[in-house]
Write a protein that holds these residues in place. Sequence first.
Motif, mmCIF file in Angstrom:
data_model
loop_
_atom_site.group_PDB
_atom_site.id
_atom_site.type_symbol
_atom_site.label_atom_id
_atom_site.label_comp_id
_atom_site.label_asym_id
_atom_site.label_seq_id
_atom_site.Cartn_x
_atom_site.Cartn_y
_atom_site.Cartn_z
ATOM 1 N N MET A 125 45.837 55.753 35.350
ATOM 2 C CA MET A 125 45.309 54.448 34.935
ATOM 3 C C MET A 125 44.504 53.810 36.067
ATOM 4 S SD MET A 125 47.307 51.192 33.246
ATOM 5 C CE MET A 125 48.269 50.816 34.701
ATOM 6 N N ARG A 126 45.026 53.886 37.322
ATOM 7 C CA ARG A 126 44.290 53.336 38.456
ATOM 8 C C ARG A 126 42.943 54.041 38.606
ATOM 9 N NH1 ARG A 126 47.321 49.495 38.443
ATOM 10 N NH2 ARG A 126 48.379 48.573 40.225
ATOM 11 N N ASP A 170 32.586 51.533 34.799
ATOM 12 C CA ASP A 170 32.220 51.585 33.384
ATOM 13 C C ASP A 170 33.434 51.655 32.466
ATOM 14 O OD1 ASP A 170 33.086 54.097 34.084
ATOM 15 O OD2 ASP A 170 31.428 55.191 33.142
ATOM 16 N N CYS A 171 34.629 51.277 32.975
ATOM 17 C CA CYS A 171 35.853 51.493 32.199
ATOM 18 C C CYS A 171 36.774 50.276 32.227
ATOM 19 C CB CYS A 171 36.600 52.720 32.736
ATOM 20 S SG CYS A 171 38.027 53.213 31.744
ATOM 21 N N VAL A 172 37.413 50.011 31.079
ATOM 22 C CA VAL A 172 38.473 49.012 30.939
ATOM 23 C C VAL A 172 39.739 49.747 30.531
ATOM 24 C CG1 VAL A 172 39.292 47.073 29.533
ATOM 25 C CG2 VAL A 172 36.941 47.096 30.352
ATOM 26 N N VAL A 173 40.907 49.282 31.032
ATOM 27 C CA VAL A 173 42.160 49.967 30.718
ATOM 28 C C VAL A 173 43.142 49.023 30.032
ATOM 29 C CG1 VAL A 173 41.845 51.440 32.741
ATOM 30 C CG2 VAL A 173 43.357 49.443 32.891
ATOM 31 N N VAL A 174 44.089 49.622 29.309
ATOM 32 C CA VAL A 174 45.200 48.863 28.731
ATOM 33 C C VAL A 174 46.477 49.631 29.050
ATOM 34 C CG1 VAL A 174 44.985 50.003 26.461
ATOM 35 C CG2 VAL A 174 46.134 47.784 26.651
ATOM 36 N N GLN A 213 43.371 54.064 27.456
ATOM 37 C CA GLN A 213 44.651 53.551 26.969
ATOM 38 C C GLN A 213 45.782 54.415 27.531
ATOM 39 O OE1 GLN A 213 44.489 53.542 22.685
ATOM 40 N NE2 GLN A 213 42.565 52.396 22.620
ATOM 41 N N LYS A 214 46.661 53.802 28.298
ATOM 42 C CA LYS A 214 47.822 54.522 28.824
ATOM 43 C C LYS A 214 48.990 54.339 27.854
ATOM 44 C CE LYS A 214 51.448 54.123 32.246
ATOM 45 N NZ LYS A 214 52.050 53.153 33.187
ATOM 46 N N HIS A 215 49.488 55.442 27.322
ATOM 47 C CA HIS A 215 50.609 55.406 26.385
ATOM 48 C C HIS A 215 51.765 56.255 26.894
ATOM 49 C CE1 HIS A 215 48.499 53.362 23.093
ATOM 50 N NE2 HIS A 215 47.448 54.127 23.375
ATOM 51 N N MET A 216 52.972 55.894 26.456
ATOM 52 C CA MET A 216 54.167 56.703 26.692
ATOM 53 C C MET A 216 54.611 57.250 25.341
ATOM 54 S SD MET A 216 54.489 56.284 29.956
ATOM 55 C CE MET A 216 56.144 56.742 30.445
ATOM 56 N N THR A 217 54.817 58.560 25.246
ATOM 57 C CA THR A 217 55.083 59.139 23.925
ATOM 58 C C THR A 217 56.417 58.689 23.346
ATOM 59 O OG1 THR A 217 55.872 61.149 25.044
ATOM 60 C CG2 THR A 217 53.612 61.151 24.204
ATOM 61 N N ARG A 252 47.200 44.414 39.667
ATOM 62 C CA ARG A 252 46.044 44.313 38.777
ATOM 63 C C ARG A 252 46.399 43.388 37.612
ATOM 64 N NH1 ARG A 252 44.861 46.860 42.573
ATOM 65 N NH2 ARG A 252 43.683 48.800 42.753
ATOM 66 N N ASP A 253 45.429 42.632 37.137
ATOM 67 C CA ASP A 253 45.651 41.781 35.970
ATOM 68 C C ASP A 253 46.015 42.608 34.741
ATOM 69 O OD1 ASP A 253 45.081 39.540 37.473
ATOM 70 O OD2 ASP A 253 42.989 39.412 36.819
ATOM 71 N N SER A 254 45.567 43.849 34.710
ATOM 72 C CA SER A 254 45.814 44.721 33.558
ATOM 73 C C SER A 254 47.211 45.338 33.574
ATOM 74 C CB SER A 254 44.770 45.840 33.522
ATOM 75 O OG SER A 254 44.777 46.559 34.744
ATOM 76 N N ASP A 255 47.931 45.258 34.676
ATOM 77 C CA ASP A 255 49.270 45.837 34.744
ATOM 78 C C ASP A 255 50.205 45.120 33.776
ATOM 79 O OD1 ASP A 255 48.422 47.540 36.699
ATOM 80 O OD2 ASP A 255 49.359 46.458 38.356
ATOM 81 N N GLY A 256 51.108 45.876 33.174
ATOM 82 C CA GLY A 256 52.049 45.304 32.225
ATOM 83 C C GLY A 256 53.029 44.347 32.877
#
Length: 230
Positions: free
Chosen positions: A1-2, A9-13, A63-67, A169-173
Amino acid sequence: MRAFENRPDCVVVDEPLYGYYLKQSGSDHPGKDDIIAAMDCDWRSVANSLCTDEPTQCALYYQKHMTQHLLPEMSLDWVDQLHNCFLIREPRRIVVSYAKVRPEFALEELGFPQQLALFERECERLGEAPPVMDSAQTLANPEGVLRALCAALGIPFNDAMLSWPPGKRDSDGVWAPYWYSAVEQSTGFAATAAQQDPEPAVPAGYEALCDEAEEIYQRLSAHVLKPASV
């Protein structure tokens, strides 16, 4: 994610289904109440947002997901709209680490069966295996693996993926204070002391679970990306 967030050019969630998972599963994780209160806990709403509310200011949306967040009642049709990549890690390290926090758990809490099911779904949908990265290989050769990943996705590699400034980061959960201390100190890909140690001994009672996880790991390992030459 980092790595992806450091691209211009990228946004993350970060784990957008975590709130739903905690609310529905009842799993007792650090900061559970705060996470549930801060997030949309309706998986249908979250999935719709992930597929339709793409950031307009950037070309890429990571998009970072955990299965393990993919609970049985969920439909996975929305996943077909994404370019799915899989990150795998040595199962025994995961099991030993998790057992220190929660001694009693099922393999599903680690996401192994869900990851395999999603991988097989992708293979059937695409007619070929989707990109798979191994964590140890990525730590050993980050540029080669990330170049291979970008090539598999049809996007240009960017050197910014290899290093980033330390800090939050502001995007961190909302869960970052409990899990991200090492991430916040990081400035690039580097193995921790625990990751550099030999594979840990598995405590009695977990061997059968490790064997089941290892079988899944090996099935995905057969499709790991070959690092690009750098």
